[in-house]
Design an enzyme around this catalytic site. Structure first.
Site, PDB file in Angstrom:
ATOM      1  N   ARG A   1     -44.477  18.114 -48.579  1.00 12.16           N
ATOM      2  CA  ARG A   1     -45.897  18.284 -48.880  1.00 12.16           C
ATOM      3  C   ARG A   1     -46.317  17.632 -50.189  1.00 12.16           C
ATOM      4  NH1 ARG A   1     -46.403  24.578 -46.862  1.00 12.16           N
ATOM      5  NH2 ARG A   1     -46.364  24.049 -44.659  1.00 12.16           N
TER       6      ARG A   1
ATOM      7  N   LEU B   1     -42.854  32.062 -44.709  1.00  4.09           N
ATOM      8  CA  LEU B   1     -42.719  33.211 -43.815  1.00  4.09           C
ATOM      9  C   LEU B   1     -41.273  33.682 -43.825  1.00  4.09           C
ATOM     10  CD1 LEU B   1     -44.898  32.021 -40.804  1.00  4.09           C
ATOM     11  CD2 LEU B   1     -45.564  33.271 -42.840  1.00  4.09           C
TER      12      LEU B   1
ATOM     13  N   ALA C   1     -43.805  40.291 -46.740  1.00  8.26           N
ATOM     14  CA  ALA C   1     -42.804  40.905 -47.610  1.00  8.26           C
ATOM     15  C   ALA C   1     -43.057  42.403 -47.743  1.00  8.26           C
ATOM     16  CB  ALA C   1     -42.828  40.234 -48.978  1.00  8.26           C
TER      17      ALA C   1
ATOM     18  N   GLU D   1     -43.984  35.623 -51.921  1.00 10.79           N
ATOM     19  CA  GLU D   1     -44.614  34.599 -52.754  1.00 10.79           C
ATOM     20  C   GLU D   1     -44.812  35.082 -54.190  1.00 10.79           C
ATOM     21  OE1 GLU D   1     -48.306  33.062 -51.140  1.00 10.79           O
ATOM     22  OE2 GLU D   1     -48.581  31.634 -52.765  1.00 10.79           O
TER      23      GLU D   1
ATOM     24  N   GLY E   1     -49.003  45.696 -51.639  1.00  7.87           N
ATOM     25  CA  GLY E   1     -49.189  44.532 -50.779  1.00  7.87           C
ATOM     26  C   GLY E   1     -48.510  44.757 -49.446  1.00  7.87           C
TER      27      GLY E   1
ATOM     28  N   ARG F   1     -42.211  23.903 -51.972  1.00  9.90           N
ATOM     29  CA  ARG F   1     -41.722  24.672 -50.827  1.00  9.90           C
ATOM     30  C   ARG F   1     -41.806  23.816 -49.573  1.00  9.90           C
ATOM     31  NH1 ARG F   1     -44.096  27.300 -46.968  1.00  9.90           N
ATOM     32  NH2 ARG F   1     -46.176  27.420 -47.899  1.00  9.90           N
TER      33      ARG F   1
ATOM     34  N   HIS G   1     -52.482  25.572 -51.920  1.00 10.69           N
ATOM     35  CA  HIS G   1     -52.050  26.325 -50.753  1.00 10.69           C
ATOM     36  C   HIS G   1     -51.086  27.454 -51.090  1.00 10.69           C
ATOM     37  CE1 HIS G   1     -50.852  27.113 -46.723  1.00 10.69           C
ATOM     38  NE2 HIS G   1     -49.640  26.686 -46.888  1.00 10.69           N
TER      39      HIS G   1
END
Lengths: 231, 666, 250
Positions: free
Chosen positions: B337, B469, B44, B453, B40, B463, B429
């Protein structure tokens, strides 16, 4: 034929710089040439003698001679560099699109620079054969002052409809060539500024149409007035 | 296996510094003998690969996209938090730590979160040094904005493209190492299997997506920086390719999955428009700085709007219900959220939704436009400006702040948000859950690390905005490069790991068999058909509100779906060569298994906390009821063969520095 | 909506490709262009025809993965949108839509509509970075004030998503808009100054090696760029390269 070297020779940007510099130099040449041509508006014997005097000066004065060699060099460079760029650009897309809508995002002239340039080159060859070659190596008569009679050669050429028409078409092509090239040379040389670029663009666009308009005006004048017949 | 979080002893604020000082170092000469695989290349992954390579390790980095720069971190819009206190509004490391713990509804680990808050400041310094063009004010210094769930302005941003700019920064650091030959980059490669040798992660089987070939790559440690698994819901704000495969394969090889049911449903997304929709688009949380959320106060108005008989602009101010401002006066539209999402669902379920499907609320900028317009008019010295003039000026200000978001909205919905309020609805999300990791970010498979993540560590049950980020870069730039040393310092004599071992052989064989199975299946339905069905089950039963009956049903449904999937999926094309359908099949297979585990986790957590809302556990006003007595732990699941029969391990969460309180934003 | 799709199909990099025609009905206006292709692919799978391969990922116009040359234009007829942001309401029932891959020697086809744009990565690797270690032990972020105008311009350049529409649309397949955006981002910032000369020389050199064409200032790239990257960047690169060439010691 990838360009592989860095710096002012060989890199893709360098080739563009040379195109821009040579092109801009040729623009200044056009101004000079047009100023000379404008003398053809002066009719009669007086105009003829002055024009031939000018022709004599242009072919003999050392500074002008040097400038003319630079001009030949610029035309050569502009042509060869242009051909190389065009070949490279063609090679960059070996398989084209089935459907391509270039008109959606770019002006016609900007897309046809190579074609317009070729037309201009062809014109230059014909034009030089008609006048430059005759002036240097042809059997031209002398005028009252003993200068070669370039004036008569010129005005009689333009009295023929096909020559005048060819001239107008070629100059129109040149105008389109200039309409893109003259202002875009500044972009190539990195001259782009939110305040000045609009001025440059407008000025060079005006240049691109007005200078050829001047050439065409002279040609049309000669064809319509036929000063050679009236002398 | 007992879970040891390995959080260092000592005062909270000193833990990281002390730990860093005590981690055994690996000498430069030995680093050259050690290989690290990074899977990935988002924030990160890119930052970790760049940092580790810079330190001297041999790094191989993998991404399934055609370039590392395309990882989905790039789509993050709003910003990145850092406790810089540039705005002098009382921010500090401790306040960022506290906000994050509280925002996460007290389900995250104190030590990790404090470390995150500490290094947040370095991130901004680092990014600016790399040339990340953050927004600046007229003095040339960095600008900040506010985000949900906090009362300070600590969010650094680059218009609505902060994730893009940060990722390009990390990508540039990665490129620098690739150019030096320190990182070997494998784009269009996807990890298919984790290889465990003698109990340690020693490599991966990767698929070259272009040729279809399977490749064996060995290393002394494997870092999974593979993002979240929101795509288990089919419709989410994740990229189409985002998947759980790498993490899931690690889970199947012994890495525990922690809190898989903790899913973040983002309150401000563009509502679903039709059956053929493939993804949902987020409208940045930063919009809640200036937008006011409302629905009609009268049900008949809502019905009239749904029927197209009434325009929102025609509803008088007193007939509008600014429900967040009404319910949470202290935070208003800037509640966290999870709270904002549930409140929207509550209104829509009660029949006040305002689009055709009844699943949308308004996000209105009219007030902000007039407010900014009045300010501008004042600055410009206009006396008695007309409303139209003020509006025009205000629209310019709003355009400068959110122009790209407004444009994006208009492109998708064909409605102009300057003229009529946006329609928004919550959408999946982010996933707070992920691979369980200790303080060193190592999973329960020694040598296998999880960053960003992909791990579970920092955000608890919810979160805060602009913290993803922060975590991705913190893990990649500043945490993992140190902490992998602890594991690798024991490996300096190991030598190169062979790829010819039986473990590699078996892993590759397993991957081949899976692939063959899909290609030769002769089913009748496309992969998407199953993925969509999985998404529906997940959204309905494991979505914003969950209950015991629904979760049990979900487990049964998902199990049935899995059977059907393997029996009836149709994958055309060949195994060799580019075959996106085949790749998708593998990903969906893993998402189906994960979905089952998520339902199981949600079923076992008999409380409501953060993004996990169990209908059985709520206050009379409909607020989440947390149960700290019985559920102040991390659920870490060990794979046993059937996802819903996974074995639960609990990591008790101890809070020594914050007091557990009912989260109140009222 | 009923549409006739003409799509380039090519099984592999070395295979011969051709345009194939696929009639499709039931397309909805609210679908994005890629959702329309998903819809087509689902149908193809049901008919036992291998689905069309195309690149895509974020589907919100930021990852730069989607491409496609639609009806003669990169990312289709919309302006400042990527293909994933293009919606079918831009078309009308009965339309014939040509869908082709981005074409350039430097972007070889992998399969169908999918091309290899790794040349862009190599250009970036040639110098698209600031050589600073990732230790975090740099000076405080606010110790480097940057005039807002420059910061904003750097940002505008940095919003390039590397999709390759500039190359695809340029009649010369030139990558100048891309390269110049990447160079400008750093040349506009004080942090980028120490390596500025080497950066522009090396990145342009790499661009040349990749076999892209030359810029003839038609401006098509700027028009088709989904992020509206300005031609000003190309001028800046031209200027920087000229000065760097003149003043370089090598």
């Amino acid at each position: 034929m990838a360009t592989t070297s860095k710096g002012l020779f060989g890199s893709s940007l360098a080739r563009k710089y040379w195109m821009a510099v040579s092109g801009l130099f040729l623009c200044t040449f056009l101004v000079g040439h047009l100023l000379g041509n404008l003398q053809l508006f002066v009719a009669g014997e007086e105009g003829k003698l002055a024009f031939n005097e000018y022709g004599h000066f242009m072919t003999t004065f050392p500074v002008v001679k040097i400038l003319s060699y630079i001009t030949y060099g610029a035309i050569f460079l502009h042509t060869v560099d242009g051909i190389m760029l065009a070949l490279q650009n063609r090679a960059a897309r070996p398989v084209g699109y089935v459907k391509e809508k270039q008109s959606a995002n770019a002006s016609w002239a900007s897309r046809k620079m190579a074609l317009l340039g070729t037309l201009t080159l062809f014109f230059i060859v014909v034009h030089m054969k008609s006048f430059w070659y005759e002036m240097h190596y042809g059997a031209l008569g002398l005028d009252a002052n003993g200068n070669k009679d370039l004036w008569t050669l010129t005005v009689t050429a333009f009295e023929q409809w096909w020559y005048a028409a060819f001239y107008v078409v070629a100059i129109t092509g040149l105008a389109f060539h200039l309409s893109h090239g003259a202002q875009s040379a500044f972009q190539t040389l990195g001259i782009n500024h939110p305040r000045y670029t609009p001025i440059i663009k407008n000025t060079m666009t005006a240049f691109a149409w007005l200078i050829p308009a001047g050439f065409v005006a002279v040609a049309v004048f000669l064809f319509v007035v036929q000063p050679g017949q009236n002398l | 296996m007992a879970l040891d979080s390995k959080v260092p002893a000592g005062p909270l604020a000193d833990k990281w510094t002390t730990h860093k000082g005590e981690i055994p170092l690996v000498s430069p000469a030995n680093k050259r003998l050690l290989d690290i695989i990074v899977v990935g290349t988002g924030l990160a992954g890119s930052s970790a690969a760049a940092s580790l390579a810079e330190m001297g390790y041999n790094v191989k980095a993998f991404c399934f996209q055609d370039s590392p720069r395309r990882a989905h971190s790039i789509a993050a819009q709003g910003g990145i938090n850092a406790a810089k206190n540039y705005q002098n509004d009382g921010d500090s490391v401790h306040r960022l730590f506290y906000d994050t713990i509280k925002g996460g509804d007290y389900r995250s680990r104190e030590g990790n979160v404090h470390r995150l808050a500490e290094v947040s400041r370095n991130i901004i310094d680092q990014c600016v040094a790399q040339g990340v063009p953050f927004a600046r004010d007229y003095g040339g210094l960095l600008d900040n904005r506010s985000f949900g769930g906090v009362q300070v302005s600590r969010t650094f941003y680059a218009k609505g493209q902060t994730g893009q700019q940060l990722l390009l920064g990390a990508y540039s650091a990665l490129n620098r190492q690739i150019a030096k030959g320190r990182v070997k980059m494998y784009a269009r490669h996807e990890m298919q299997e984790l290889v465990v040798v003698d109990g340690k992660a020693r490599g991966i089987i990767a698929k070259n997506l272009v040729t279809g070939e399977f490749e064996r790559h060995s290393a002394h440690a494997v870092l999974l920086c593979t993002g979240g698994y929101g795509n288990v819901f089919f419709l989410s704000t994740n990229a189409m390719g985002s998947n759980v495969t790498a993490a899931w394969k690690a889970h199947r090889k012994g890495a525990y999955m922690a809190n898989p049911c903790f899913t973040q449903i983002h309150p401000t997304c563009i509502p679903v428009s039709g059956e053929n929709q493939s993804k949902l688009t987020l409208m940045s949380e930063s919009l809640r700085n200036d937008g006011r959320i409302w629905v009609p106060a009268k049900k008949e108005d809502a019905e009239a709007i749904r029927a197209g008989k009434l325009h929102p602009n025609d509803i008088a101010e007193e007939h509008r219900d600014y429900y967040l401002e009404r319910r949470y006066p202290a935070f208003g539209n800037l509640v966290p959220r999870d709270v904002a999402s549930r409140a929207a669902k509550e209104r829509c379920d009660a029949g006040y939704g305002i689009n055709k499907t009844g699943e949308a609320v308004y996000l209105d900028f009219a007030a902000a436009i007039m407010r900014y317009g009045a300010e501008e008019a004042h600055v410009k010295g206009l006396k008695n400006p007309t409303d139209a003039e003020v509006k025009a000026l205000g629209e310019k200000v709003v355009e400068a702040k959110y122009g790209n978001l407004f444009q994006m909205y208009e492109k998708i919905t064909a409605s102009n948000p300057y003229k009529e309020p946006m329609m928004i609805y919550p959408a999946v999300h982010y996933t707070m859950g992920g691979l369980w990791v200790d303080y060193n970010l190592m999973t329960t498979v020694p040598g296998c690390f999880a960053l960003g993540e992909a791990n579970f560590s920092d955000h608890g049950a919810n979160r805060l905005g602009a913290s993803a980020l922060m975590q991705g870069l913190a893990d990649g730039y500043f945490v993992a490069p140190y902490t992998v040393g602890e594991f690798l310092s024991k490996d300096i004599r190991t030598g190169k790991i062979s790829t010819d071992s039986p473990e590699f052989e078996a892993a590759e064989q397993a991957v081949r068999e899976r692939t063959e199975k899909f290609i030769n299946n002769n089913g009748t339905k496309s992969v998407d058909f199953f993925h969509k069905r999985l998404g529906k089950i997940m959204w309905n039963e494991v979505g914003m509100a969950r209950n015991e009956k629904g979760l049990k049903q979900a487990i049964a449904d998902i199990q049935a779906l899995r059977e059907e999937f393997y029996a009836d999926v149709r994958v055309l094309g060949a195994a060799n060569g580019m075959n996106p359908e085949l790749d998708k099949a593998g990903r969906v297979a893993d998402l189906i298994e994960l979905g089952e585990l998520m339902a199981k986790d949600a079923l076992e957590r008999n409380e409501s906390c953060g993004g996990h809302f169990r209908e059985e556990y709520q206050s009379p006003e409909g607020e989440a009821l947390r149960d700290d007595e019985n559920f102040a732990f991390v659920s870490a699941w060990e794979f046993t063969g059937v996802p819903s029969e996974a074995k639960l391990h609990k990591e008790e969460l101890t809070f020594e520095n914050v007091e557990l309180k009912t989260r109140s934003y009222k | 909506m009923d549409l006739t799709l003409k799509i380039w199909r090519q099984n592999g990099p070395q295979e011969k490709g051709e345009m194939k025609t696929y009639p499709i009905s039931g397309v909805e206006e609210d679908m994005s262009f890629l959702e329309m292709l998903d819809f087509l692919n689902d149908k193809l799978i049901n008919e036992g025809i291998e689905p069309v391969v195309f690149d895509h990922d974020c589907r919100e116009g930021i990852c730069g993965m989607c491409s496609l040359f639609i009806n003669g234009e990169a990312h289709g007829p919309g302006r400042k949108v990527t293909t994933c942001q293009l919606h079918m309401r831009e078309f009308k029932s009965g339309d014939t839509i040509y869908i082709e891959p981005f074409r350039a020697k430097a972007f070889p086809i992998i399969k169908d509509l999918m091309v290899d744009r790794s040349a862009f990565d190599r250009i970036q690797r040639a110098g698209g970075y600031i050589s600073v270690n990732t230790s975090g032990n740099t000076i405080d972020a606010n110790a480097i004030p940057v005039p807002k105008e420059n910061a904003d311009k750097a940002f505008d350049a940095a919003t390039c998503i590397g999709c390759g529409a500039c190359v695809a649309t340029c009649k010369n397949s030139s990558a100048m808009l891309f390269a110049s955006a990447k160079i400008s981002q750093f040349s506009l910032l004080p942090q980028g100054q120490p390596e500025a000369k080497e950066r522009v020389l090396n990145m342009v050199h790499q661009m040349d090696l990749e076999g892209f064409g030359n810029c003839t200032n038609t401006g098509a790239c700027e028009v088709e760029c989904p992020k509206g990257i300005s031609l000003e960047n190309i001028a800046r690169m031209n200027r920087d390269y000229l000065f760097a060439s003149l003043s370089s010691n090598k």
